[in-house]
Scaffold this motif. Sequence first.
Motif, PDB file in Angstrom:
ATOM      1  N   HIS A   1       1.629  -6.157  12.626  1.00 33.62           N
ATOM      2  CA  HIS A   1       1.086  -7.197  11.173  1.00 33.62           C
ATOM      3  C   HIS A   1       2.371  -7.498  10.631  1.00 33.62           C
ATOM      4  CE1 HIS A   1      -2.615  -4.640  11.660  1.00 33.62           C
ATOM      5  NE2 HIS A   1      -2.826  -5.393  11.186  1.00 33.62           N
ATOM      6  N   GLY A   2       3.099  -7.870  10.913  1.00 35.58           N
ATOM      7  CA  GLY A   2       4.257  -8.702   9.932  1.00 35.58           C
ATOM      8  C   GLY A   2       4.893  -7.944   8.575  1.00 35.58           C
ATOM      9  N   GLY A   3       4.430  -6.583   9.036  1.00 34.88           N
ATOM     10  CA  GLY A   3       4.842  -5.974   7.832  1.00 34.88           C
ATOM     11  C   GLY A   3       6.033  -4.875   7.905  1.00 34.88           C
ATOM     12  N   THR A   4       5.788  -3.984   6.877  1.00 38.68           N
ATOM     13  CA  THR A   4       7.066  -3.020   7.247  1.00 38.68           C
ATOM     14  C   THR A   4       6.185  -1.897   6.418  1.00 38.68           C
ATOM     15  OG1 THR A   4       7.972  -3.793   5.038  1.00 38.68           O
ATOM     16  CG2 THR A   4       9.257  -4.351   7.101  1.00 38.68           C
TER      17      THR A   4
ATOM     18  N   ILE B   1       1.121  -1.793  -0.509  1.00 38.00           N
ATOM     19  CA  ILE B   1       0.227  -0.219   0.229  1.00 38.00           C
ATOM     20  C   ILE B   1       0.836   1.242   0.210  1.00 38.00           C
ATOM     21  CG2 ILE B   1      -1.695   1.154   1.467  1.00 38.00           C
ATOM     22  CD1 ILE B   1      -2.748  -1.222   2.038  1.00 38.00           C
ATOM     23  N   ALA B   2       0.337   2.060  -1.064  1.00 38.03           N
ATOM     24  CA  ALA B   2       1.717   3.469  -1.076  1.00 38.03           C
ATOM     25  C   ALA B   2       0.916   4.815  -0.642  1.00 38.03           C
ATOM     26  CB  ALA B   2       2.826   3.157  -2.204  1.00 38.03           C
ATOM     27  N   VAL B   3       0.980   5.585  -0.407  1.00 40.35           N
ATOM     28  CA  VAL B   3       0.568   6.847  -0.032  1.00 40.35           C
ATOM     29  C   VAL B   3       1.370   7.777  -0.963  1.00 40.35           C
ATOM     30  CG1 VAL B   3      -0.230   8.563   0.954  1.00 40.35           C
ATOM     31  CG2 VAL B   3      -0.651   6.322   1.654  1.00 40.35           C
ATOM     32  N   ARG B   4       1.427   8.333  -2.397  1.00 35.63           N
ATOM     33  CA  ARG B   4       2.442   9.214  -2.640  1.00 35.63           C
ATOM     34  C   ARG B   4       1.623  10.704  -3.195  1.00 35.63           C
ATOM     35  NH1 ARG B   4       1.975   4.596  -6.144  1.00 35.63           N
ATOM     36  NH2 ARG B   4       3.746   3.610  -6.134  1.00 35.63           N
TER      37      ARG B   4
ATOM     38  N   LEU C   1       3.260  -5.493   3.608  1.00 33.90           N
ATOM     39  CA  LEU C   1       2.147  -6.273   4.724  1.00 33.90           C
ATOM     40  C   LEU C   1       1.618  -7.679   4.139  1.00 33.90           C
ATOM     41  CD1 LEU C   1      -0.705  -4.686   5.618  1.00 33.90           C
ATOM     42  CD2 LEU C   1       1.047  -4.866   6.963  1.00 33.90           C
ATOM     43  N   PRO C   2       2.440  -8.695   4.754  1.00 36.97           N
ATOM     44  CA  PRO C   2       2.236 -10.516   4.168  1.00 36.97           C
ATOM     45  C   PRO C   2       0.467 -10.551   4.444  1.00 36.97           C
ATOM     46  CG  PRO C   2       2.387 -10.432   6.526  1.00 36.97           C
ATOM     47  CD  PRO C   2       2.582  -9.405   6.219  1.00 36.97           C
ATOM     48  N   LEU C   3       0.333 -11.544   2.621  1.00 33.29           N
ATOM     49  CA  LEU C   3      -0.818 -11.832   2.594  1.00 33.29           C
ATOM     50  C   LEU C   3      -1.671 -13.062   2.853  1.00 33.29           C
ATOM     51  CD1 LEU C   3      -1.551 -10.438  -1.567  1.00 33.29           C
ATOM     52  CD2 LEU C   3      -2.845  -9.427   0.940  1.00 33.29           C
ATOM     53  N   SER C   4      -0.703 -13.655   3.703  1.00 34.14           N
ATOM     54  CA  SER C   4      -0.768 -14.596   4.368  1.00 34.14           C
ATOM     55  C   SER C   4      -0.920 -14.632   6.269  1.00 34.14           C
ATOM     56  CB  SER C   4      -0.536 -15.707   4.008  1.00 34.14           C
ATOM     57  OG  SER C   4       1.648 -15.621   5.016  1.00 34.14           O
ATOM     58  N   ASP C   5      -1.720 -15.403   7.020  1.00 41.20           N
ATOM     59  CA  ASP C   5      -1.338 -15.196   8.449  1.00 41.20           C
ATOM     60  C   ASP C   5      -0.436 -15.444   8.899  1.00 41.20           C
ATOM     61  OD1 ASP C   5      -2.127 -14.889  10.617  1.00 41.20           O
ATOM     62  OD2 ASP C   5      -3.627 -17.314  10.805  1.00 41.20           O
TER      63      ASP C   5
END
Length: 165
Positions: free
Chosen positions: A133-136, A89-92, A153-157
């Motif tokens: 969430h396991g993301g960056t 998800i990018a916010v520019r 974000l990871p798309l798996s649990d």
Amino acid sequence: PEVRRYPTPLQEMLRDAAAAARLGLANTTGVRFQINCEVHGHVLMDRDQMMRVIANLLTNAREALPGPGVIELQASRGRRGSGDEWLNIAVRDTGRGMSEDFVRNSLFKPFTTTKKAGLGIGLVQCRGIVEAHGGTISVDSVPGNGTTFTVTLPLSDSTPKPPRA
């Protein structure tokens, strides 16, 4: 923060985050805003927490514009070297941008802000939510040219499973 993942309609969550940041597709303030969501259906995440993250990033983008400009919110799928699928998800924005020194040394430090009325805790909280969430969360910024924040974000649990007895 404690993460409670459940299937979330991504496009709806992005629209709700934009509304929370007071951005609309038909904005009359000289800010052109657009959403491009290439991910359809539901994504496993804590909707409320991720909506706070995206709304904060969009609010920051809006406040970074000194006048008319563009803000884009984009969601897409990607793969990492391991083959795992990720949500990006990018916010520019086309706002003021930030120096490399500020990004490297101050951006994610608590109580550090460039805003007159800011507390300097928003991005710290965002990073905590994304990492839970396991993301960056990453940033690319050029003074005078704008900024892009990317949440991955990871798309798996990715919630650790208890060991079998």
